[in-house]
Design a protein around this motif. Structure first.
Motif, PDB file in Angstrom:
ATOM      1  N   LEU A  83      51.258  51.958  35.863  1.00 55.29           N
ATOM      2  CA  LEU A  83      51.321  51.200  37.108  1.00 55.29           C
ATOM      3  C   LEU A  83      50.370  50.011  37.121  1.00 55.29           C
ATOM      4  O   LEU A  83      50.637  49.012  37.785  1.00 55.29           O
ATOM      5  CB  LEU A  83      51.013  52.127  38.292  1.00 55.29           C
ATOM      6  CG  LEU A  83      52.026  53.243  38.551  1.00 55.29           C
ATOM      7  CD1 LEU A  83      51.578  54.104  39.721  1.00 55.29           C
ATOM      8  CD2 LEU A  83      53.412  52.655  38.811  1.00 55.29           C
ATOM      9  N   GLN A  84      49.250  50.113  36.386  1.00 56.86           N
ATOM     10  CA  GLN A  84      48.295  49.004  36.361  1.00 56.86           C
ATOM     11  C   GLN A  84      48.912  47.754  35.750  1.00 56.86           C
ATOM     12  O   GLN A  84      48.763  46.649  36.278  1.00 56.86           O
ATOM     13  CB  GLN A  84      47.052  49.402  35.568  1.00 56.86           C
ATOM     14  CG  GLN A  84      46.257  50.540  36.168  1.00 56.86           C
ATOM     15  CD  GLN A  84      45.038  50.853  35.339  1.00 56.86           C
ATOM     16  OE1 GLN A  84      44.032  50.162  35.399  1.00 56.86           O
ATOM     17  NE2 GLN A  84      45.127  51.894  34.529  1.00 56.86           N
ATOM     18  N   ALA A 112      52.173  47.093  35.463  1.00 57.61           N
ATOM     19  CA  ALA A 112      53.262  46.638  36.317  1.00 57.61           C
ATOM     20  C   ALA A 112      52.737  45.888  37.529  1.00 57.61           C
ATOM     21  O   ALA A 112      53.264  44.842  37.924  1.00 57.61           O
ATOM     22  CB  ALA A 112      54.105  47.835  36.756  1.00 57.61           C
ATOM     23  N   GLN A 113      51.661  46.405  38.128  1.00 51.90           N
ATOM     24  CA  GLN A 113      51.093  45.780  39.320  1.00 51.90           C
ATOM     25  C   GLN A 113      50.476  44.428  38.989  1.00 51.90           C
ATOM     26  O   GLN A 113      50.575  43.477  39.762  1.00 51.90           O
ATOM     27  CB  GLN A 113      50.024  46.703  39.931  1.00 51.90           C
ATOM     28  CG  GLN A 113      49.656  46.368  41.372  1.00 51.90           C
ATOM     29  CD  GLN A 113      50.826  46.591  42.318  1.00 51.90           C
ATOM     30  OE1 GLN A 113      51.566  47.551  42.192  1.00 51.90           O
ATOM     31  NE2 GLN A 113      50.993  45.680  43.266  1.00 51.90           N
ATOM     32  N   ALA A 114      49.838  44.342  37.816  1.00 49.55           N
ATOM     33  CA  ALA A 114      49.213  43.081  37.403  1.00 49.55           C
ATOM     34  C   ALA A 114      50.253  41.976  37.281  1.00 49.55           C
ATOM     35  O   ALA A 114      50.031  40.846  37.703  1.00 49.55           O
ATOM     36  CB  ALA A 114      48.488  43.268  36.078  1.00 49.55           C
ATOM     37  N   LYS A 121      53.213  41.971  38.745  1.00 48.03           N
ATOM     38  CA  LYS A 121      53.925  41.809  40.010  1.00 48.03           C
ATOM     39  C   LYS A 121      53.115  41.009  41.023  1.00 48.03           C
ATOM     40  O   LYS A 121      53.650  40.144  41.715  1.00 48.03           O
ATOM     41  CB  LYS A 121      54.253  43.192  40.593  1.00 48.03           C
ATOM     42  CG  LYS A 121      54.977  43.139  41.924  1.00 48.03           C
ATOM     43  CD  LYS A 121      55.248  44.548  42.435  1.00 48.03           C
ATOM     44  CE  LYS A 121      55.922  44.511  43.799  1.00 48.03           C
ATOM     45  NZ  LYS A 121      56.175  45.879  44.320  1.00 48.03           N
ATOM     46  N   ASP A 122      51.810  41.281  41.110  1.00 42.38           N
ATOM     47  CA  ASP A 122      50.985  40.684  42.153  1.00 42.38           C
ATOM     48  C   ASP A 122      50.763  39.187  41.955  1.00 42.38           C
ATOM     49  O   ASP A 122      50.972  38.386  42.844  1.00 42.38           O
ATOM     50  CB  ASP A 122      49.621  41.380  42.225  1.00 42.38           C
ATOM     51  CG  ASP A 122      49.743  42.770  42.818  1.00 42.38           C
ATOM     52  OD1 ASP A 122      50.810  43.084  43.363  1.00 42.38           O
ATOM     53  OD2 ASP A 122      48.768  43.541  42.715  1.00 42.38           O
ATOM     54  N   ARG A 123      50.288  38.821  40.754  1.00 42.67           N
ATOM     55  CA  ARG A 123      49.944  37.432  40.508  1.00 42.67           C
ATOM     56  C   ARG A 123      50.421  37.035  39.118  1.00 42.67           C
ATOM     57  O   ARG A 123      49.625  36.928  38.203  1.00 42.67           O
ATOM     58  CB  ARG A 123      48.429  37.233  40.599  1.00 42.67           C
ATOM     59  CG  ARG A 123      47.888  37.383  41.998  1.00 42.67           C
ATOM     60  CD  ARG A 123      46.387  37.579  41.923  1.00 42.67           C
ATOM     61  NE  ARG A 123      45.686  36.722  42.845  1.00 42.67           N
ATOM     62  CZ  ARG A 123      44.375  36.573  42.853  1.00 42.67           C
ATOM     63  NH1 ARG A 123      43.639  37.198  41.986  1.00 42.67           N
ATOM     64  NH2 ARG A 123      43.779  35.790  43.725  1.00 42.67           N
ATOM     65  N   HIS A 144      48.310  36.259  35.299  1.00 44.55           N
ATOM     66  CA  HIS A 144      48.386  37.338  34.325  1.00 44.55           C
ATOM     67  C   HIS A 144      49.288  36.962  33.145  1.00 44.55           C
ATOM     68  O   HIS A 144      50.035  37.769  32.638  1.00 44.55           O
ATOM     69  CB  HIS A 144      48.885  38.626  34.992  1.00 44.55           C
ATOM     70  CG  HIS A 144      47.956  39.129  36.037  1.00 44.55           C
ATOM     71  ND1 HIS A 144      46.804  39.809  35.743  1.00 44.55           N
ATOM     72  CD2 HIS A 144      47.989  39.012  37.384  1.00 44.55           C
ATOM     73  CE1 HIS A 144      46.169  40.115  36.870  1.00 44.55           C
ATOM     74  NE2 HIS A 144      46.869  39.639  37.871  1.00 44.55           N
TER      75      HIS A 144
END
Length: 309
Positions: free
Chosen positions: A269-270, A272-274, A276-278, A282
């Motif tokens: 998830l880390q 994927a979130q990285a 997705k967020d910005r 990234h």
């Protein structure tokens, strides 16, 4: 970096002779072959992986020529005040930053900040870049292998990050025997050991092997070379000396490093979130802006190059 956090020293202080024979200052034939093998290494396409910038890191495998013509790698003892891996034995390195042009620049910048190693690529030329490794804190770490040619360089330790600097024979990461009798720690403790840890993904229960090598400095508080650092140096030595280690690198049914990275990129998830967020923050760093290693003409000079390390 504050000047008060720097400690000027000589490379000579980090290398202990392993023989009473008179020094020749020349490369051994074995060392010449090792350097040629490393300089000609290219990561196979099947092993190339990139992660988001915020989860990318690099370490510098800095080699130099010892008194007897053998190759040594610089290792550091991390400061006891660091939040992660305090006091561990490691390679200079750290996380990628926005200003880094490529992953090689990340490794060189971190080595300069930690131990003051010159950024001059003429003095410290690139040998090769290895395939990435997955660290326990879910960083994708790329090792960058260089050769220190300038024996007048004086490392300056950033004491906020590095407590001490020392060296170890590169070839010793292929052996189960200590490089010399004087480096065996009380002789009752094996130079090489390993431990297999569980790695569970879905319904598959597998194991990951962690290797450990004594440095001969444990009595002085230096920890053994362990985990990711050991794995990277085993790989670098295997490529350089063109042989397999005297021990099994992988546990039975162990996933390869590429499998582990792929699993993390797909399911962690880390990561994927990285992304997705910005997404703009990234991006992935290129491996290198251009392939600049020692040219054949430079490699021909290695046998004649003297070292006062």
């Amino acid at each position: 970096m504050s000047p008060s956090h720097r400690n000027t020293t000589r490379l000579l202080e980090f290398h202990r002779p392993h023989s009473s024979r008179q020094s020749s200052y020349y490369l051994t034939d074995e060392s010449k072959k090792c350097l040629r093998n490393l300089a000609s290494y290219r990561v196979p396409k099947t092993l190339r992986r990139k992660g988001p910038l915020s989860f990318s890191a690099a370490v510098l495998v800095a080699l130099f020529i010892g008194r007897m013509g053998d190759l040594y790698v610089l290792l550091s003892q991390r400061s006891a005040t660091l939040r992660s891996y305090a006091g561990d034995t490691s390679l200079p390195g750290g996380k990628a930053e926005e200003q880094d042009r490529n992953i090689e620049d990340t490794a060189r910048r971190e080595a300069f900040e930690e131990i003051g190693l010159s950024l001059d690529k003429q003095k410290v030329p690139l040998l090769c870049i290895l395939e990435p490794f997955l660290a326990g804190n879910q960083l994708i770490v790329t090792p960058v292998v260089v050769l220190i040619l300038d024996n007048t360089l004086r490392p300056m330790l950033n004491q906020a990050e590095v407590a001490s600097l020392f060296s170890h024979p590169l070839k010793s990461f292929l052996s189960t025997e200590a490089p010399s009798r004087q480096d065996s720690f009380a002789e009752e403790i094996p130079y090489y050991t390993y431990h297999d840890y569980p790695w569970t993904r879905g319904d598959r229960n597998r194991e990951i092997r962690m290797h450990r090598f004594l440095t001969g400095r444990e009595a002085g508080g230096i920890k053994p070379v362990y985990g990711l650092t050991a794995s990277i140096l085993i790989r670098a030595a295997s490529i350089g000396y063109a042989r397999t280690p005297d021990f099994d690198v992988l546990a039975p049914n162990q996933p390869t490093m590429t499998e582990r990275i792929d699993n993390a990129l797909r399911h962690d998830l880390q990561f994927a979130q990285a992304l997705k967020d910005r997404p703009s923050r990234h991006r992935s760093l290129p491996i290198a802006s251009a392939r600049k290693t020692l040219e054949p003409r430079s490699r021909e000079k290695w046998p004649r190059m003297k070292s006062r390390l």
